[in-house]
Design a protein around this motif. Structure first.
Motif, PDB file in Angstrom:
ATOM      1  N   UNK A   1       0.833  -1.208   0.000  1.00 39.58           N
ATOM      2  CA  UNK A   1       0.000   0.000   0.000  1.00 39.58           C
ATOM      3  C   UNK A   1       0.866   1.256   0.000  1.00 39.58           C
ATOM      4  N   UNK A   2       0.385   2.262  -0.669  1.00 36.34           N
ATOM      5  CA  UNK A   2       1.066   3.556  -0.614  1.00 36.34           C
ATOM      6  C   UNK A   2       0.016   4.650  -0.454  1.00 36.34           C
ATOM      7  N   UNK A   3       0.490   5.849  -0.158  1.00 36.29           N
ATOM      8  CA  UNK A   3      -0.426   6.959   0.086  1.00 36.29           C
ATOM      9  C   UNK A   3      -0.544   7.865  -1.139  1.00 36.29           C
ATOM     10  N   UNK A   4      -1.768   8.293  -1.401  1.00 31.48           N
ATOM     11  CA  UNK A   4      -1.973   9.277  -2.454  1.00 31.48           C
ATOM     12  C   UNK A   4      -1.416  10.622  -1.981  1.00 31.48           C
ATOM     13  N   UNK A   5      -0.548  11.267  -2.786  1.00 27.39           N
ATOM     14  CA  UNK A   5       0.047  12.536  -2.342  1.00 27.39           C
ATOM     15  C   UNK A   5      -0.965  13.675  -2.240  1.00 27.39           C
ATOM     16  N   UNK A   6      -2.114  13.521  -2.902  1.00 29.86           N
ATOM     17  CA  UNK A   6      -3.073  14.622  -2.927  1.00 29.86           C
ATOM     18  C   UNK A   6      -4.119  14.492  -1.813  1.00 29.86           C
ATOM     19  N   UNK A   7      -4.784  13.309  -1.744  1.00 31.79           N
ATOM     20  CA  UNK A   7      -5.865  13.178  -0.769  1.00 31.79           C
ATOM     21  C   UNK A   7      -5.453  12.349   0.444  1.00 31.79           C
ATOM     22  N   UNK A   8      -4.201  11.816   0.446  1.00 32.47           N
ATOM     23  CA  UNK A   8      -3.626  11.048   1.561  1.00 32.47           C
ATOM     24  C   UNK A   8      -4.356   9.761   1.879  1.00 32.47           C
ATOM     25  N   UNK A   9      -5.190   9.267   0.964  1.00 35.24           N
ATOM     26  CA  UNK A   9      -5.864   7.991   1.197  1.00 35.24           C
ATOM     27  C   UNK A   9      -4.941   6.857   0.775  1.00 35.24           C
ATOM     28  N   UNK A  15      -1.564   0.916  -8.377  1.00 31.33           N
ATOM     29  CA  UNK A  15      -2.477   1.889  -8.969  1.00 31.33           C
ATOM     30  C   UNK A  15      -1.715   2.998  -9.699  1.00 31.33           C
ATOM     31  N   UNK A  16      -2.202   3.343 -10.883  1.00 29.26           N
ATOM     32  CA  UNK A  16      -1.578   4.403 -11.673  1.00 29.26           C
ATOM     33  C   UNK A  16      -2.244   5.746 -11.381  1.00 29.26           C
ATOM     34  N   UNK A  17      -3.555   5.661 -11.146  1.00 27.02           N
ATOM     35  CA  UNK A  17      -4.317   6.872 -10.832  1.00 27.02           C
ATOM     36  C   UNK A  17      -5.074   6.629  -9.538  1.00 27.02           C
ATOM     37  N   UNK A  18      -5.091   7.620  -8.651  1.00 29.64           N
ATOM     38  CA  UNK A  18      -5.806   7.491  -7.386  1.00 29.64           C
ATOM     39  C   UNK A  18      -7.302   7.314  -7.654  1.00 29.64           C
ATOM     40  N   UNK A  19      -7.908   6.245  -7.131  1.00 29.81           N
ATOM     41  CA  UNK A  19      -9.345   6.023  -7.381  1.00 29.81           C
ATOM     42  C   UNK A  19     -10.243   7.007  -6.632  1.00 29.81           C
ATOM     43  N   UNK A  20      -9.678   7.729  -5.669  1.00 26.82           N
ATOM     44  CA  UNK A  20     -10.497   8.656  -4.876  1.00 26.82           C
ATOM     45  C   UNK A  20     -10.530  10.067  -5.462  1.00 26.82           C
ATOM     46  N   UNK A  21      -9.365  10.545  -5.933  1.00 27.71           N
ATOM     47  CA  UNK A  21      -9.331  11.933  -6.409  1.00 27.71           C
ATOM     48  C   UNK A  21      -8.792  12.074  -7.832  1.00 27.71           C
ATOM     49  N   UNK A  23      -5.708  11.694  -8.886  1.00 29.27           N
ATOM     50  CA  UNK A  23      -4.324  12.163  -8.965  1.00 29.27           C
ATOM     51  C   UNK A  23      -3.426  11.091  -9.601  1.00 29.27           C
ATOM     52  N   UNK A  24      -2.613  11.459 -10.607  1.00 32.77           N
ATOM     53  CA  UNK A  24      -1.682  10.472 -11.171  1.00 32.77           C
ATOM     54  C   UNK A  24      -0.664  10.041 -10.117  1.00 32.77           C
ATOM     55  N   UNK A  25      -0.433   8.741 -10.026  1.00 31.52           N
ATOM     56  CA  UNK A  25       0.425   8.232  -8.946  1.00 31.52           C
ATOM     57  C   UNK A  25       1.775   7.729  -9.434  1.00 31.52           C
ATOM     58  N   UNK A  26       2.189   8.173 -10.610  1.00 30.61           N
ATOM     59  CA  UNK A  26       3.489   7.761 -11.135  1.00 30.61           C
ATOM     60  C   UNK A  26       4.600   8.596 -10.514  1.00 30.61           C
ATOM     61  N   UNK A  27       4.518   8.792  -9.206  1.00 30.91           N
ATOM     62  CA  UNK A  27       5.469   9.697  -8.570  1.00 30.91           C
ATOM     63  C   UNK A  27       6.780   9.007  -8.219  1.00 30.91           C
ATOM     64  N   UNK A  28       7.556   8.753  -9.243  1.00 32.19           N
ATOM     65  CA  UNK A  28       8.917   8.284  -9.030  1.00 32.19           C
ATOM     66  C   UNK A  28       9.759   9.493  -8.645  1.00 32.19           C
ATOM     67  N   UNK A  29      11.009   9.248  -8.299  1.00 34.51           N
ATOM     68  CA  UNK A  29      11.896  10.357  -7.954  1.00 34.51           C
ATOM     69  C   UNK A  29      12.078  11.298  -9.129  1.00 34.51           C
TER      70      UNK A  29
END
Ligand SMILES: [Zn+2]
Length: 106
Positions: A1-9, A15-21, A23-29
């Motif tokens: 599990x990881x946290x969505x950077x936008x809605x913190x869920x 997941x590539x896109x947060x199902x709640x808000x 937000x694209x989750x391809x947040x590599x360095x």
């Protein structure tokens, strides 16, 4: 599990896109680094846009009491303004180049 950077869920790590808000989750360095760069460029642009004008206004305000300082400040503000125009042109060129290569998002 990881946290969505936008809605913190909590979202699934695959997941590539947060199902709640959405937000694209391809947040590599790499993406974070790019975002940081974009923020930095925007910040620098903002400073370089504002400073010459602030300099000019302060210079006019101080003209009566500090004529020499006012003159030097106004001169430097002019240089700042010229540099500002050059930076804007440079950024526009980079921007267009990025877009033509298909990298563009800013
Ligand atoms: Zn989210």
């Amino acid at each position: 599990m990881k946290q969505c950077p936008k809605c913190s869920k909590e979202v699934d790590k695959d997941m590539v896109i947060c199902p709640f808000c959405g937000e694209p989750l391809l947040n590599t360095n790499k993406k974070n680094f790019e975002l940081l760069n974009i923020h930095l460029v925007r910040f620098l642009m903002l400073i370089s846009i504002v400073l010459p004008f602030v300099g000019a206004i302060v210079s006019i305000a101080m003209k009566k009491n500090y004529p020499v300082f006012s003159k030097v400040l106004l001169k430097n503000s002019m240089y700042g303004f010229i540099i500002w125009v050059m930076i804007i042109l440079l950024v526009l060129i980079c921007y267009l180049a990025m877009f033509s290569m298909g990298v563009g998002y800013m």
